[in-house]
Structure formats: structure tokens, C-alpha cells
Write a protein that holds these residues in place. Structure first.
Motif, PDB file in Angstrom:
ATOM      1  N   SER A   8       0.835  -1.211   0.000  1.00 42.08           N
ATOM      2  CA  SER A   8       0.000   0.000   0.000  1.00 42.08           C
ATOM      3  C   SER A   8       0.866   1.257   0.000  1.00 42.08           C
ATOM      4  O   SER A   8       0.593   2.213  -0.734  1.00 42.08           O
ATOM      5  CB  SER A   8      -0.920   0.029   1.221  1.00 42.08           C
ATOM      6  N   TRP A  15       1.236   5.936  -7.343  1.00 35.60           N
ATOM      7  CA  TRP A  15       0.082   6.542  -8.031  1.00 35.60           C
ATOM      8  C   TRP A  15       0.025   8.055  -7.812  1.00 35.60           C
ATOM      9  O   TRP A  15      -0.396   8.793  -8.709  1.00 35.60           O
ATOM     10  CB  TRP A  15      -1.219   5.859  -7.596  1.00 35.60           C
ATOM     11  N   TYR A  22      -0.808   9.902 -16.018  1.00 39.32           N
ATOM     12  CA  TYR A  22      -1.832   8.883 -16.309  1.00 39.32           C
ATOM     13  C   TYR A  22      -3.098   9.539 -16.857  1.00 39.32           C
ATOM     14  O   TYR A  22      -3.665   9.092 -17.857  1.00 39.32           O
ATOM     15  CB  TYR A  22      -2.134   8.103 -15.025  1.00 39.32           C
ATOM     16  N   GLU A  60     -17.599   2.564  -5.850  1.00 42.81           N
ATOM     17  CA  GLU A  60     -16.479   2.295  -6.770  1.00 42.81           C
ATOM     18  C   GLU A  60     -15.182   2.146  -5.971  1.00 42.81           C
ATOM     19  O   GLU A  60     -14.775   3.042  -5.233  1.00 42.81           O
ATOM     20  CB  GLU A  60     -16.320   3.388  -7.831  1.00 42.81           C
ATOM     21  N   GLY A  62     -11.162   1.799  -5.730  1.00 42.25           N
ATOM     22  CA  GLY A  62      -9.974   2.180  -6.504  1.00 42.25           C
ATOM     23  C   GLY A  62     -10.379   2.997  -7.714  1.00 42.25           C
ATOM     24  O   GLY A  62     -10.100   2.632  -8.850  1.00 42.25           O
ATOM     25  N   CYS A  63     -11.004   4.153  -7.460  1.00 39.30           N
ATOM     26  CA  CYS A  63     -11.745   4.873  -8.512  1.00 39.30           C
ATOM     27  C   CYS A  63     -10.865   5.738  -9.403  1.00 39.30           C
ATOM     28  O   CYS A  63     -11.350   6.250 -10.423  1.00 39.30           O
ATOM     29  CB  CYS A  63     -12.817   5.748  -7.868  1.00 39.30           C
ATOM     30  N   GLY A  64      -9.596   5.955  -9.054  1.00 41.91           N
ATOM     31  CA  GLY A  64      -8.789   6.897  -9.838  1.00 41.91           C
ATOM     32  C   GLY A  64      -9.459   8.259  -9.837  1.00 41.91           C
ATOM     33  O   GLY A  64      -9.814   8.789  -8.772  1.00 41.91           O
ATOM     34  N   PHE A 127     -10.122  -2.145 -12.832  1.00 44.71           N
ATOM     35  CA  PHE A 127      -8.669  -2.181 -12.633  1.00 44.71           C
ATOM     36  C   PHE A 127      -8.251  -1.379 -11.395  1.00 44.71           C
ATOM     37  O   PHE A 127      -7.116  -0.944 -11.298  1.00 44.71           O
ATOM     38  CB  PHE A 127      -7.918  -1.670 -13.874  1.00 44.71           C
ATOM     39  N   GLY A 128      -9.162  -1.149 -10.462  1.00 45.20           N
ATOM     40  CA  GLY A 128      -8.831  -0.388  -9.263  1.00 45.20           C
ATOM     41  C   GLY A 128      -8.444  -1.347  -8.138  1.00 45.20           C
ATOM     42  O   GLY A 128      -9.178  -2.277  -7.847  1.00 45.20           O
ATOM     43  N   ALA A 129      -7.335  -1.153  -7.545  1.00 46.87           N
ATOM     44  CA  ALA A 129      -6.896  -1.864  -6.339  1.00 46.87           C
ATOM     45  C   ALA A 129      -6.581  -3.352  -6.555  1.00 46.87           C
ATOM     46  O   ALA A 129      -5.482  -3.816  -6.223  1.00 46.87           O
ATOM     47  CB  ALA A 129      -7.920  -1.702  -5.210  1.00 46.87           C
ATOM     48  N   PHE A 132      -3.330  -4.893  -7.691  1.00 46.46           N
ATOM     49  CA  PHE A 132      -2.148  -4.446  -6.961  1.00 46.46           C
ATOM     50  C   PHE A 132      -2.024  -5.022  -5.554  1.00 46.46           C
ATOM     51  O   PHE A 132      -0.928  -5.209  -5.058  1.00 46.46           O
ATOM     52  CB  PHE A 132      -2.164  -2.910  -6.853  1.00 46.46           C
TER      53      PHE A 132
HETATM   54  C1  LIG Z   1      -5.438   1.622 -13.279  1.00 46.45           C
HETATM   55  S1  LIG Z   1      -6.181   2.730 -12.090  1.00 46.45           S
HETATM   56  C2  LIG Z   1      -7.877   2.335 -12.286  1.00 46.45           C
HETATM   57  C3  LIG Z   1      -8.775   3.468 -11.909  1.00 46.45           C
HETATM   58  C4  LIG Z   1      -9.804   3.852 -12.944  1.00 46.45           C
HETATM   59  N1  LIG Z   1     -10.838   2.842 -13.089  1.00 46.45           N
HETATM   60  C5  LIG Z   1      -9.108   4.093 -14.286  1.00 46.45           C
HETATM   61  O1  LIG Z   1      -9.338   3.326 -15.226  1.00 46.45           O
HETATM   62  O2  LIG Z   1      -8.323   5.039 -14.347  1.00 46.45           O
HETATM   63  C6  LIG Z   1      -5.777   1.913 -10.558  1.00 46.45           C
HETATM   64  C7  LIG Z   1      -6.196   2.691  -9.327  1.00 46.45           C
HETATM   65  O3  LIG Z   1      -6.172   1.794  -8.199  1.00 46.45           O
HETATM   66  C8  LIG Z   1      -5.742   2.550  -7.077  1.00 46.45           C
HETATM   67  N2  LIG Z   1      -5.272   1.625  -6.027  1.00 46.45           N
HETATM   68  C9  LIG Z   1      -4.174   0.862  -6.023  1.00 46.45           C
HETATM   69  N3  LIG Z   1      -4.096   0.153  -4.886  1.00 46.45           N
HETATM   70  C10 LIG Z   1      -5.194   0.492  -4.157  1.00 46.45           C
HETATM   71  C11 LIG Z   1      -5.679   0.106  -2.872  1.00 46.45           C
HETATM   72  N4  LIG Z   1      -5.006  -0.762  -2.110  1.00 46.45           N
HETATM   73  N5  LIG Z   1      -6.835   0.640  -2.430  1.00 46.45           N
HETATM   74  C12 LIG Z   1      -7.509   1.549  -3.184  1.00 46.45           C
HETATM   75  N6  LIG Z   1      -7.099   1.961  -4.405  1.00 46.45           N
HETATM   76  C13 LIG Z   1      -5.954   1.425  -4.886  1.00 46.45           C
HETATM   77  C14 LIG Z   1      -4.667   3.446  -7.651  1.00 46.45           C
HETATM   78  O4  LIG Z   1      -4.386   4.541  -6.803  1.00 46.45           O
HETATM   79  C15 LIG Z   1      -5.253   3.844  -8.997  1.00 46.45           C
HETATM   80  O5  LIG Z   1      -5.976   5.054  -8.917  1.00 46.45           O
END
Ligand SMILES: C[S@@+](CC[C@H](N)C(=O)[O-])C[C@H]1O[C@@H](n2cnc3c(N)ncnc32)[C@H](O)[C@@H]1O
Length: 256
Positions: A8, A15, A22, A60, A62-64, A127-129, A132
Motif C-alpha cells: 500500500s 500513483w 496517467y 467504486e 480504486g476509482c482513480g 482495474f482499481g486496487a 495491486f
Molecule cells: C489503473 S487505475 C484504475 C482506476 C480507474 N478505473 C481508471 O481506469 O483510471 C488503478 C487505481 O487503483 C488505485 N489503487 C491501487 N491500490 C489500491 C488500494 N489498495 N486501495 C484503493 N485503491 C488502490 C490506484 O491509486 C489507482 O488510482
């Protein structure tokens, strides 16, 4: 071994540092109020993987910059969204101000969600969180807690088969050069050895097992094909690779 805390911390910093570039690179493709599931361009406006969202409470994960949440708001859903990265959320606010809407967002880690039990009817993550995190079972367990029984969770991740291939959009990306079964995470480190970016790999069987172990019920798995005429490259996703290999897996689960 890179644990949840290290993962994390690394990814929050990564990010925060990457968010500006991005959004410049991918913002047009995502659209400020579009719900795009993956680089193949699957659009929730047509796919309707979440079903009818009007009047539903939707989270949502990991919403970016909250493009998906903004689309949901426009469809009449009650929305909340969160992300690990403060800078990504600042982009959400920037877009909100331009668009004259307000998506409620909070900075949080998907492994510990700051929401009450049964607060939502649906949850989603593009693709949020999940691509990763060190502990996806913790995320699924949290989803199961915050989404009411009978609700739905839909999430997209890199297709697990991609792990076995170089992350190259060209022909080199078509020849496997590593084991699909090697769960050693991909880690970038700074000069002192501290992780600065982490991705954890799960095989398809791992994902299914984790979903089952959390008490969610898997009801669908979409492996989108690369559409004819779609020429836009996103990192390792490209028409050349997309013709032969799946790039994304979209899981649909029901909360039991
Ligand atoms: C590829 S982006 C996807 C977001 C959005 N759907 C997009 O397409 O831009 C990945 C997102 O996941 C978030 N992220 C990564 N690890 C996370 C976690 N442990 N908890 C919450 N968000 C996380 C990142 O900060 C990033 O904004």
C-alpha cells in the motif's frame, strides 16, 4: 515477500507520482463521465454488467479520477468512491469542478473500507486496487461486508495469462518467457531497497478460489476480445497482442 503495508505504501506513492501523466495519457479514452472496464474498451453503457443502477447505492473501489462513478451518478445511482492515491482524487475533484457535479470520494485502502455494513447494493472496480493488493481476500471480505446480501460486485483485472508474457505491446509480447505459476510479485525498489511499485499475481484458479473463500458467488467471467478497428495501445495492451491473447478478466460476483 512484500506484505500489505509495504504494498500500500509503495503504490500510494507511485500513483501519487504517476497520476498527472496517467490522466493526460488515458483521460480521453476513459472520458470524464464514461465507464470503461478495460483497454479493450468494454463500456458499461452497453455491457450492463452491473444491471440497472438507477436508485441503487453503488461503491467504486480504486476509482482513480472517478470516471466510472461519475457515469453512475449520471445514470441516477447514489454513489461513493474511494482510492488510495490523494493525487488521483484531486483529479476527480478537478473533473467535478469542470463538469459541475460532485462525486463523493474518500482516500482509503481497499483492504480496510471506511463504510458501514450493508451500505451498498452494488460495488464495482475497473482495474482499481485488485491488480495491486497483497491480500485480495481482505478486499473481497470487505466488499461482502459493505454490500448487502443479494448485491453484486463486478471487477476487472489484468488477465492472469498476461503474467507469463513480457509487458510489450509489440510482437515480443507474444512469446512467453516466464511461468504463469510463479506468484513472486513484480516489485520496483528505490536505491535503499524500499518497494516503490508492486503488483501481485494470481492465476485464474487463485482468483476463483479467493472469491469462493470470501463467500462471494462467482456468476460470470468475461474475457473481452480485442474489437476490430480498435487501434489504441494502452501499456502492454495492443491490437497485435489482443488478437491472440486475452488482456482483461472481468469477474461478476453475487454477495451471499
Ligand atoms: C489503473 S487505475 C484504475 C482506476 C480507474 N478505473 C481508471 O481506469 O483510471 C488503478 C487505481 O487503483 C488505485 N489503487 C491501487 N491500490 C489500491 C488500494 N489498495 N486501495 C484503493 N485503491 C488502490 C490506484 O491509486 C489507482 O488510482
Amino acid at each position: 515477500m512484500v506484505d500489505s503495508r509495504q504494498t500500500s505504501r509503495a503504490n500510494r506513492g507511485w500513483w501519487d507520482g504517476a497520476a498527472d501523466d496517467y490522466q493526460v495519457e488515458h483521460g480521453d479514452f476513459l472520458r470524464d463521465d464514461g465507464f470503461i472496464w478495460c483497454p479493450e474498451g468494454v463500456d458499461e453503457a452497453e455491457a450492463r454488467l452491473l444491471g440497472d443502477v438507477r436508485g441503487r447505492r453503488v461503491l467504486e473501489v480504486g476509482c482513480g479520477a472517478a470516471q466510472c462513478a461519475r457515469w453512475l451518478l449520471g445514470q441516477g445511482a447514489e454513489v461513493a468512491a474511494f482510492d488510495l492515491s490523494r493525487r488521483q482524487l484531486q483529479h476527480a475533484r478537478r473533473i467535478d469542478l469542470d463538469a459541475g457535479v460532485k462525486v463523493p470520494v474518500v482516500q482509503a485502502d481497499a483492504e480496510v473500507m471506511p463504510f458501514a455494513d450493508n451500505a451498498f447494493d452494488l460495488a464495482c472496480s475497473a482495474f482499481g486496487a485488485l491488480p495491486f493488493v497483497a491480500d485480495p481476500l481482505a478486499v473481497f471480505t470487505e466488499v461482502r461486508r459493505v454490500v448487502r446480501p443479494g448485491g453484486r460486485f463486478v471487477f476487472s483485472v489484468s488477465h492472469p495469462i498476461r503474467w507469463a508474457f513480457p509487458d510489450d505491446p509489440g510482437p515480443r509480447g507474444l512469446t512467453s518467457d516466464r511461468s504463469y505459476f510463479d506468484r513472486t510479485p513484480y516489485v520496483e525498489r528505490d536505491g535503499s531497497g524500499t518497494p516503490t511499485y508492486v503488483e501481485h499475481h494470481r492465476t485464474m484458479g487463485d482468483w476463483v478460489g479467493l472469491i469462493a473463500a470470501s463467500g462471494l458467488r462467482l456468476t460470470g467471467l468475461l474475457e473481452p476480445e480485442w474489437p476490430d478497428g480498435h487501434e489504441q495501445i494502452w501499456g502492454g495492451w495492443s491490437p497485435i497482442r489482443g488478437r491472440n491473447l486475452p488482456g482483461t478478466a472481468i469477474f461478476t460476483c453475487t454477495v451471499s
